[in-house]
Design an enzyme around this catalytic site. Structure first.
Site, short mmCIF file in Angstrom:
data_model
loop_
_atom_site.label_atom_id
_atom_site.label_comp_id
_atom_site.label_asym_id
_atom_site.label_seq_id
_atom_site.Cartn_x
_atom_site.Cartn_y
_atom_site.Cartn_z
N SER A 261 0.58 -0.91 -0.18
CA SER A 261 0.31 0.20 -0.06
C SER A 261 0.69 0.98 0.33
CB SER A 261 -1.15 0.18 1.25
OG SER A 261 -0.05 0.27 2.66
N LYS A 262 0.67 2.23 -0.32
CA LYS A 262 0.82 3.53 0.13
C LYS A 262 1.67 4.23 0.97
CE LYS A 262 -0.75 8.54 -0.09
NZ LYS A 262 0.28 8.88 0.60
N ARG A 263 1.20 3.53 2.46
CA ARG A 263 1.09 3.89 3.68
C ARG A 263 2.74 2.96 3.57
NH1 ARG A 263 -2.98 2.95 7.63
NH2 ARG A 263 -1.64 3.36 8.92
N GLY A 265 5.24 2.00 1.53
CA GLY A 265 5.84 3.36 0.93
C GLY A 265 6.20 4.58 1.88
N ASP A 266 5.23 5.08 1.98
CA ASP A 266 6.02 6.19 3.29
C ASP A 266 6.44 5.55 4.35
OD1 ASP A 266 4.45 7.68 1.80
OD2 ASP A 266 2.20 8.14 2.59
#
Length: 506
Positions: A261-263, A265-266
């Site tokens: 998910s995007k998170r 990556g963060d």
RNA sequence: GGUCCAUUCGUCUAUCGGUUAGGACGCCAGGUUUUCAUCCUGGAAAGAGGAGUUCGAUUCUCCUAUGGACUACCA
């Protein structure tokens, strides 16, 4: 029947295109090209609530950057349009009406709150053959009342009427035959009351049929609803031209469990989006592969191998090679954890293969931002000495900054270890030697001259070379020392040596 | 909970009944580079568990375990 291969990539414009979506697009593209077929871009914007402005443009720009080309679709044109589902509402309406007319679907008036109440009241409540006769719909209400309600402007949904206890077979090109019992399916909403648009399921089937799609290559998350799709093809009488399905394994988190998910990556510090994304709703900025310094070829190569391989030991593939080699039966069945480290390695491989000229041009952009100007020829020289040491163009600065900025200080540990009592005298002598050399290139010639001097004097070669490096670079690292001297030139090299002699006291 | 899908080194994977289970990333060691990195060479590292089928199972079947997806008027 021998139909021309036609595939589609059909994202919904709800935000940035996820890297998993990029891989789906890539596999569709590779398959289409390999088979000499068409690749279509269709925008599935039937959820008006989740629509995000700019997302469509983002998707198009991302795929264009990566070299994934379309033959047809939104912004590409074609004779099967419109390719944006929100513009096809009237088409869908005809088909739902057909289902309604043939008693394969029905109208339901139950409000979302009522359904919600049912779900909390009854455990595992499902709107299906076992429950629909106790709900408010055109199957239970008198025809007159249904008509009246509609005339009164009461909103309704259209639900698929699914026959219970039937074995539904889905033939998947990657997984083989998947069989499920129709009783576990609910009477899926085909037409929404909230925004007066069809749901994914209906729009998808109608479009794939009308656009003559032959192969549906999509993520594994769609496998559970594939039986419903088969049922829809059957309801419309399109079974003979139903596309073949291929459900791709998912891209998983690098560590732990679950979908990438995007998170992640963060949290782990790597991009999950192809391009930098500015979320218009939250204002958040997410990093992209392009802005992080990835070459599109490297991203493609990396992604292609996450879930597919040609069975050989080759690792580096151009897009052309991928097209030649790609086949769905070599796609793996299980999810692949996203290995960012390997992505970096791919970029390194591609960077090393780039010409000095191209890299110098790319690097020059960074230098300009720093207010540094050099000649193109010199920059190419500099780049050639360090390109094998980096994975990204932006890392070039760390490796080469001393070429542009003379050291202000010297690595203390190195000084302690390498700067001896007679170092100053030897380096002073070296400046004299350098001063007598007229031509600083090639570096080999320079090296020969200096080494001859060292040998004649009987100096320890390391005792001269390490302090020399220290004087020029400020620390004990970097390319071949004579390459540095050659690039710096006589004046600058001597200046730096003199400065080191003045600065370093032991 | 239910349904479906999956399961080989830490990770991505090769193997389509018989292999010293191969490669790549990462890791470790040595060499090259009198620097650092690159590079080269080598090394450690895997068939989830249990039954069956078979002369023989990583490979086929079943069970168990584990992981994942789905289970909305989202796609």
């Amino acid at each position: 029947m021998n139909r021309k291969v036609r595939v589609r990539f059909a994202p919904s414009p709800t935000g940035a295109l996820h890297i998993g979506g990029v891989r789906t697009a890539l596999y569709n593209y590779l398959f289409a090209r390999k088979q000499g077929g068409d690749m279509i871009l269709r925008i599935e914007d039937t959820d008006s609530n989740r629509f995000v402005p700019g997302a469509e443009e983002y998707i198009i720009e991302s795929l264009s950057w990566l070299g994934i080309k379309f033959d047809e679709g939104v912004s590409f044109g074609g004779k099967y349009g419109p390719y944006r589902q929100s513009e096809r509402k009237d088409i869908y309406r005809q088909y739902v009406d057909e289902l309604l007319k043939n008693d394969l679907a029905y109208i339901a008036f139950d409000k979302p709150e009522e359904l919600e109440a049912k779900r909390t009241e009854i455990n595992n409540f499902q709107y299906d053959a076992s429950t629909r006769m106790s709900m408010k719909n055109s199957l239970t209400l008198p025809a007159e009342e249904v008509k009246q309600k509609i005339a009164n402007g009461e909103v309704y949904v259209v639900r698929m009427k699914i026959m219970p206890n039937e074995e539904i077979k889905v033939n998947d090109l990657i997984r083989g035959e998947v069989i499920i019992n129709s009783s576990i399916l609910d009477d899926k909403v085909l037409w929404k009351s909230a925004d007066g648009l069809p749901t994914y399921h209906l729009a998808n089937i109608v479009d794939d049929h009308l656009m003559e799609v032959t192969h549906v290559i999509r993520g594994e998350e769609w496998l559970p609803s594939a039986p419903l799709h088969v049922l829809l093809y059957r309801a419309f009488g399109w079974l003979d031209t139903m596309p073949q399905f291929a459900h791709l394994p998912l891209l998983l988190k690098p560590e732990g469990n679950g979908k990438l998910s995007k998170r992640d990556g963060d949290r782990l510090g790597f991009p999950v989006f192809p391009l930098e994304w500015h979320d218009p709703k939250t204002g958040d900025v997410s990093s992209g592969y392009r802005e992080s310094g990835y070459f599109p070829e490297a991203v493609i190569n990396f992604l292609a191998l996450l879930g597919w391989n040609p069975g050989t030991e080759q690792e580096i593939f151009s897009m052309e090679e991928l097209i030649q080699l790609f086949s769905l039966d070599r796609v793996s069945k299980s999810g692949a954890k996203f290995d960012y480290e390997k992505g970096k390695w791919f970029n390194h491989q591609y960077l090393v293969e780039k010409s000095n000229q191209e890299l110098a041009g790319l690097f020059n952009v960074i230098l300009k931002e720093k207010g540094i100007t050099t000649s193109e020829a010199k920059l190419e020289q500099i780049v050639s000495t360090v390109k094998e040491r980096v994975s990204f163009v932006k890392e070039l600065w760390n490796e080469t900054s001393f070429f542009f900025i003379a050291p202000e200080s010297y690595d203390e540990k190195a000084v302690q270890k390498r700067w001896k009592e007679d170092t100053s005298a030897q380096l002073t002598e070296l400046t004299g030697i350098l001063n007598n050399i007229t031509d600083f290139s090639p570096a080999e010639k320079l090296e020969e001259t200096v080494k001859n001097w060292i040998n004649e004097k009987g100096y320890n070669i390391g005792a001269v070379m390490n302090p020399l490096r220290l004087s020029l670079v400020g620390e004990l690292k970097g390319p071949h020392v004579f390459d540095i001297v050659a690039i710096l030139g006589k004046e600058e090299s001597i200046k730096r040596i003199q400065k080191a002699i003045e600065t370093i006291k032991i």
